[in-house]
Write a protein that holds these residues in place. Structure first.
Motif, PDB file in Angstrom:
ATOM      1  N   ARG A 131     -13.535 -52.879 -46.436  1.00 42.44           N
ATOM      2  CA  ARG A 131     -13.568 -54.261 -46.945  1.00 42.44           C
ATOM      3  C   ARG A 131     -14.087 -55.255 -45.934  1.00 42.44           C
ATOM      4  N   PRO A 132     -13.401 -55.376 -44.769  1.00 39.64           N
ATOM      5  CA  PRO A 132     -13.905 -56.362 -43.801  1.00 39.64           C
ATOM      6  C   PRO A 132     -15.322 -56.067 -43.339  1.00 39.64           C
ATOM      7  N   LEU A 133     -15.658 -54.781 -43.247  1.00 38.22           N
ATOM      8  CA  LEU A 133     -17.016 -54.430 -42.810  1.00 38.22           C
ATOM      9  C   LEU A 133     -18.054 -54.909 -43.831  1.00 38.22           C
ATOM     10  N   SER A 134     -17.735 -54.721 -45.116  1.00 39.54           N
ATOM     11  CA  SER A 134     -18.624 -55.217 -46.162  1.00 39.54           C
ATOM     12  C   SER A 134     -18.807 -56.715 -46.056  1.00 39.54           C
ATOM     13  N   VAL A 135     -17.693 -57.418 -45.806  1.00 37.82           N
ATOM     14  CA  VAL A 135     -17.759 -58.878 -45.697  1.00 37.82           C
ATOM     15  C   VAL A 135     -18.642 -59.279 -44.521  1.00 37.82           C
ATOM     16  N   ILE A 136     -18.489 -58.561 -43.401  1.00 39.69           N
ATOM     17  CA  ILE A 136     -19.285 -58.890 -42.213  1.00 39.69           C
ATOM     18  C   ILE A 136     -20.771 -58.733 -42.506  1.00 39.69           C
ATOM     19  N   VAL A 137     -21.115 -57.652 -43.208  1.00 43.59           N
ATOM     20  CA  VAL A 137     -22.530 -57.453 -43.522  1.00 43.59           C
ATOM     21  C   VAL A 137     -23.017 -58.537 -44.474  1.00 43.59           C
ATOM     22  N   GLU A 138     -22.147 -58.955 -45.414  1.00 44.87           N
ATOM     23  CA  GLU A 138     -22.543 -60.032 -46.318  1.00 44.87           C
ATOM     24  C   GLU A 138     -22.756 -61.332 -45.550  1.00 44.87           C
ATOM     25  N   LEU A 139     -21.937 -61.567 -44.536  1.00 42.12           N
ATOM     26  CA  LEU A 139     -22.108 -62.769 -43.714  1.00 42.12           C
ATOM     27  C   LEU A 139     -23.447 -62.733 -42.992  1.00 42.12           C
ATOM     28  N   LEU A 140     -23.817 -61.545 -42.540  1.00 41.21           N
ATOM     29  CA  LEU A 140     -25.104 -61.379 -41.876  1.00 41.21           C
ATOM     30  C   LEU A 140     -26.228 -61.803 -42.820  1.00 41.21           C
ATOM     31  N   ALA A 141     -26.028 -61.513 -44.119  1.00 44.41           N
ATOM     32  CA  ALA A 141     -27.036 -61.896 -45.109  1.00 44.41           C
ATOM     33  C   ALA A 141     -26.991 -63.389 -45.385  1.00 44.41           C
ATOM     34  N   ALA A 142     -25.839 -64.025 -45.131  1.00 50.59           N
ATOM     35  CA  ALA A 142     -25.687 -65.436 -45.482  1.00 50.59           C
ATOM     36  C   ALA A 142     -26.252 -66.366 -44.422  1.00 50.59           C
ATOM     37  N   ILE A 143     -26.447 -65.864 -43.206  1.00 48.99           N
ATOM     38  CA  ILE A 143     -26.965 -66.732 -42.138  1.00 48.99           C
ATOM     39  C   ILE A 143     -28.425 -67.090 -42.431  1.00 48.99           C
ATOM     40  N   PRO A 144     -28.748 -68.395 -42.397  1.00 51.03           N
ATOM     41  CA  PRO A 144     -30.094 -68.817 -42.768  1.00 51.03           C
ATOM     42  C   PRO A 144     -31.167 -68.292 -41.817  1.00 51.03           C
ATOM     43  N   SER A 145     -32.346 -68.108 -42.387  1.00 53.29           N
ATOM     44  CA  SER A 145     -33.497 -67.612 -41.637  1.00 53.29           C
ATOM     45  C   SER A 145     -33.760 -68.436 -40.383  1.00 53.29           C
TER      46      SER A 145
END
Lengths: 290, 334
Positions: free
Chosen positions: B127-141
């Motif tokens: 769970r937390p690992l999935s969230v971390i990867v999603e956060l990586l996707a959320a950081i703007p270009s």
């Protein structure tokens, strides 16, 4: 047969077991490697950004090049206005499209549309910016915040449309059947029963879509252009946080770089709040497949 | 309904062959339902029009450039706006190098992490690992770009770059002069940026592999890794490939981060530390200060090329992913 006897019949078992352990370790290591960049980025955001966060950042407009001081008020206000406008433009289309996919999309036409929505989500945002530039900027010979908002809306639509569809499909059939049994026609069932039930999920999806477009600068470069001064008029060039970060990051002044870090910290904090905080508020019942 | 069919239907009513009238419990074709279907239909049509409009608009605006530059646009490496000579060769090479390197690096890590999440990690880790990867996707270009220039760039210039040039310098492409910006930085930033896409889609695809596939191989005495290579990966193969190609599409279209870290120089790079241009970064960098109308049209032609390439890549990827997941739960993440 006990374990030792079994192993004796399988001469390669120890080697296979060992290889299995090694690969498990490799997969775990890959997971660790994934965590490192996020930590590094967050660490440097805070380290380099915190120092330049002050009231001026929120209350003053960017200063003239090389003068130092100044803030990011025009960018903050511009981002809020354009993201808000994009939401107003994009949400009805996205939710309409999502309803269409969920209600009438169980056929070939729906499959094609679903496919096109997914493809639209994958189109580079810079080409969306050029599209709106040709459509809304060239004809009036003027960069406008409205054009910027339209470009952001195009990015929001496919994301929200697919989430809306998935959320509508999660609503139990029994609710729908109960409405039909009471004599409600289909449109009333969808608008009064299905949509409200799926609303928390759709709102969460909207927040995720907003967190995405709040960080987009590429579609704004040729549409809203950016503006050093505070502007709240949708028909003039407008600043946005990611745009200002880009301009300051490419500029030659140390004070600009520091402000770029501070603005990035504000932007990322806002985005993390949207994507994490709102999800927590809505509750764990709603799970989004992002 | 054709005229003949309609006539048949009315005939059937007149002769009394249809005894039960078609009454719909859901309101059938009542006015409310028609208006409702019409409204959501309009929203769907808008989405289709957007895609057609994108191609039409970019095609129309780049028509003068397409006529003037011909097919040579695709491989000529001279880009000289004042002299009106336009060839996108160097940009295509820049895009190709950065996105293929990022694709290979991110796919290797992304698929391993996806396997770890689905097959090995207990829920409290996954769970937390999935969230971390999603956060990586959320950081703007643009934030990736800022970090790439002022943190990663310095590290490459001062530590990583010299070390690579020293140890691998006997191979020509590594024998360069490490700078803050250049292809190497761009590849690293791009790998991090497309990792979440590849990881998330692979995870969905791998999770869609039926349990019976795993149980069958386990029952024959396979270890967990053997189960992964013998049953999970072969079953999910086309979907994982699709995930990687989706990541490729994202890498090809990535703009601002790359504009900040790649160095923006026209020319074929000779070492991994050289500055270069990608198709997206040349548009971002030059479009607001074009030299003449021909320059503008040429940049739109680059955008059209970019649009066509990402469109094709996306179509291939979605088809591959859909083959495994049957259109369900396909990640919409960009």
């Amino acid at each position: 047969m006990n374990r030792d006897a079994f192993v004796a019949t399988q001469p390669r078992y120890a080697r296979r077991k060992f290889f299995d352990r090694v690969m498990t370790g490799v997969m775990g290591a890959a997971a660790l490697v994934t965590v490192v960049p996020l930590l590094l980025i967050l660490f440097y955001l805070v380290r380099n950004g915190v120092g330049a966060i002050n009231l001026d950042l929120f209350l003053l407009d960017p200063s003239a090049p090389g003068r130092g001081g100044g803030g990011a008020r025009s960018a903050l206000v511009g981002s809020l206005i354009m993201v808000g406008t994009a939401t107003v433009i994009g949400t009805p289309i996205a939710i309409g499209c999502g309803i269409f996919l969920a209600e009438f999309g169980r056929n070939r036409a729906g499959t094609v549309l679903r496919f096109l929505v997914d493809v639209l989500a994958g189109i580079p945002s810079i080409t969306v910016g050029l599209f709106i530039y040709g459509l809304m900027v060239l004809p009036v010979r003027k960069f406008t915040a409205l054009a910027g908002a339209a470009a952001l809306a195009i990015i929001l639509i496919p994301i929200l449309a697919r989430i809306t569809e998935e959320m509508l499909l999660l609503v139990p059939r029994s609710l729908r059947e109960a409405a039909y049994a009471l004599g409600a026609p289909r449109w009333m069932t969808v608008l009064r029963i299905v949509l409200p039930t799926a609303l928390p999920g759709i709102m969460t999806g909207l927040m995720l879509a907003l967190s995405r477009i709040a960080g987009e600068a590429a579609p704004l470069m040729f549409t809203a252009l950016g503006n050093q001064f505070l502007n709240t008029d949708l028909l003039h060039a407008m600043d946005a946080l990611p745009l200002r970060i880009f301009y300051f990051a490419t500029g030659p002044y140390e004070s600009w770089h520091q402000q770029a870090w501070a603005m990035s910290l504000v932007l990322v904090a806002f985005i993390l709040f949207l994507s994490l905080g709102v999800r927590a508020l809505v509750g764990s019942k709603v799970t989004i497949r992002q | 309904m054709s005229d003949a069919a309609r006539k048949d239907a009315s005939l059937a009513v007149e002769t009394g062959r249809t005894s039960i009238p078609r009454v719909s419990l859901t309101g059938g074709r009542s006015v409310g339902n028609m208006v409702f279907a019409g409204l959501v239909g309009v929203a769907a049509v808008v989405v289709i029009l957007l895609i057609i409009g994108l191609f039409w608009e970019l095609g129309d605006r780049s028509l003068p450039a397409i006529r003037a530059n011909g097919w040579g646009f695709l491989w000529n490496t001279t880009w000289d706006p004042p002299k009106r000579i336009f060839g996108a060769g160097t940009f295509i090479v820049g895009t190709l190098i950065t996105s293929v390197v990022a694709l290979v690096a991110a796919s290797a890590v992304g698929v391993l992490v996806a396997l770890f999440l689905v097959e090995i990690a207990p829920a409290w880790v996954a769970r937390p690992l999935s969230v971390i990867v999603e956060l990586l996707a959320a950081i703007p270009s643009v934030v990736y770009g800022l970090w790439g220039v002022y943190v990663l760039g310095g590290f490459i210039r001062d530590f990583l770059g010299p070390w690579i040039a020293q140890t691998l310098g006997f191979i020509p492409i590594f024998n360069g002069d490490p700078r803050i910006t250049g292809i190497f930085s761009a590849c690293i930033v791009l790998s991090i940026m497309i990792l979440p896409t590849i990881m998330a889609v692979s995870r969905d695809v791998i999770a869609a592999v039926p349990g019976s596939q795993r149980e069958g191989v386990l029952a024959l005495g396979a270890t967990r890794w053997e189960m992964i290579t013998m049953s999970v990966l072969p079953y999910a193969r086309s979907g994982v490939l699709g995930a990687a190609i989706l990541g490729l599409a994202r890498a090809v279209g990535e703009t601002l981060a790359i504009t900040l870290v790649i160095g923006n120089r026209v020319g074929i790079p000779h070492t991994i530390f050289d500055p270069a241009y990608t198709m997206a970064s040349v548009i971002a960098n030059q479009f607001t200060e074009v030299e003449n109308e021909a320059h503008r049209a040429a940049l739109v032609e680059v955008a059209l090329l970019l649009l066509v390439i990402t469109f094709v890549i996306n179509v291939i990827a979605r088809l591959l992913v859909w083959r495994v997941t049957n259109g369900q739960n396909v990640t919409v993440q960009e």
